[in-house]
Design a protein around this motif. Sequence first.
Motif, short mmCIF file in Angstrom:
data_model
loop_
_atom_site.label_atom_id
_atom_site.label_comp_id
_atom_site.label_asym_id
_atom_site.label_seq_id
_atom_site.Cartn_x
_atom_site.Cartn_y
_atom_site.Cartn_z
N GLU A 1 -3.54 1.10 -21.97
CA GLU A 1 -2.34 1.27 -22.79
C GLU A 1 -1.18 0.56 -22.10
OE1 GLU A 1 -1.09 5.29 -23.79
OE2 GLU A 1 0.64 4.53 -24.92
N ASN B 1 2.46 0.70 -28.06
CA ASN B 1 3.21 1.75 -28.77
C ASN B 1 4.15 1.11 -29.78
OD1 ASN B 1 2.53 4.48 -27.42
ND2 ASN B 1 2.83 3.07 -25.70
N GLU C 1 -0.43 2.01 -31.47
CA GLU C 1 -0.31 3.46 -31.31
C GLU C 1 0.97 3.95 -31.98
OE1 GLU C 1 -0.74 4.99 -27.40
OE2 GLU C 1 -2.62 3.94 -27.02
N ASP D 1 -0.93 8.85 -31.97
CA ASP D 1 -0.58 9.47 -30.69
C ASP D 1 -0.19 10.93 -30.89
OD1 ASP D 1 -0.57 8.60 -28.09
OD2 ASP D 1 1.13 7.24 -28.35
N LYS E 1 -5.31 10.43 -30.60
CA LYS E 1 -5.05 10.73 -29.20
C LYS E 1 -4.53 12.15 -29.04
CE LYS E 1 -3.96 7.29 -26.39
NZ LYS E 1 -3.29 6.13 -25.71
MG MG Z 1 0.88 5.89 -26.55
#
Ligand code: MG
Length: 252
Positions: A42, A100, A131, A159, A176
């Motif tokens: 990530e 993200n 994400e 997320d 997640k």
């Molecule tokens: Mg994330």
Amino acid sequence: GERGVSVPDGRFELHQAIVENQLVLHYQPIVRVSDRTLVAVEALVRWRHPTRGILPPSQFVPALERAGLARELTVWVLREAISQAAVWRADGQPLAVGVNVSPENLRDAHFRRYLDMTVRAVGGPEHIIAEIPAATLRSPEQIASLALMRERGMRVAIDDVLEPTELSDVPADVLKLGRGLVSRLPVDARALEEASVIVRAAKALGRSVTAVGIEDDLTWRRTVALGCDTAQGFHIAPPLSTIDLAAWRARR
Ligand code: MG
Ligand code: C2E
């Protein structure tokens, strides 16, 4: 607290951070639970501030978004992550990269066009995982943006999932489990039950589950028992610079 940047010309300073490459990405390993193989990282942004040292995202990402710079930030992060993914491919060590994405990006037609053109030009969309925080997903337009990403071959991860039901209509490949939930797994039977409900729902929908924030061996074993597919946390590795990540990979 969310003090952000306290100088009067905060927006100018934030914009400089992006255009003058004061931002840097660290990459946190994500491993497959069954055999601990590294399958993805990530990308997590930091600001190498000229006077305040390295700042974590909580100290400047909200300020960037308030200053109307969400598109600039995500475009910078994506560009950096895509070129890093290309370097890993060229080295014969391909690795998917999670990026993200801010909720406003998904409502931004300019951002969608940028994404579309970039993915066509660069290729390798399957190495990019967008994400998006579950709590910020509301409008049909945001959902449509996620669907577009998947049509273009990118993967989508949601997320910090807390409620399995709210997600059945969201186009996503990965759910997640956030740190808030995962850190309670060893101590709180209710957290364990909540997590197991989410994992079962994800399986039923054909999605994979990543547990985030594994800090010790007991939490790792809970994650294994829950049937999570992949895991991320300080117990495995913290976010690393590209150099430290290369060393970490070489040691394994
Ligand atoms: Mg994330
Ligand atoms: P996130 O997407 O949930 O990222 C995971 C965060 O949990 C990271 O914090 C990571 O360092 C931290 N973490 C992972 N494992 C552990 C662990 O075992 N223990 C503990 N205590 N922490 C762990 P970080 O890097 O401070 O990022 C915080 C949040 O900032 C991210 O949460 C994400 O929402 C946001 N963020 C980070 N990079 C970006 C970016 O490029 N763009 C945007 N829009 N937001 C970003």
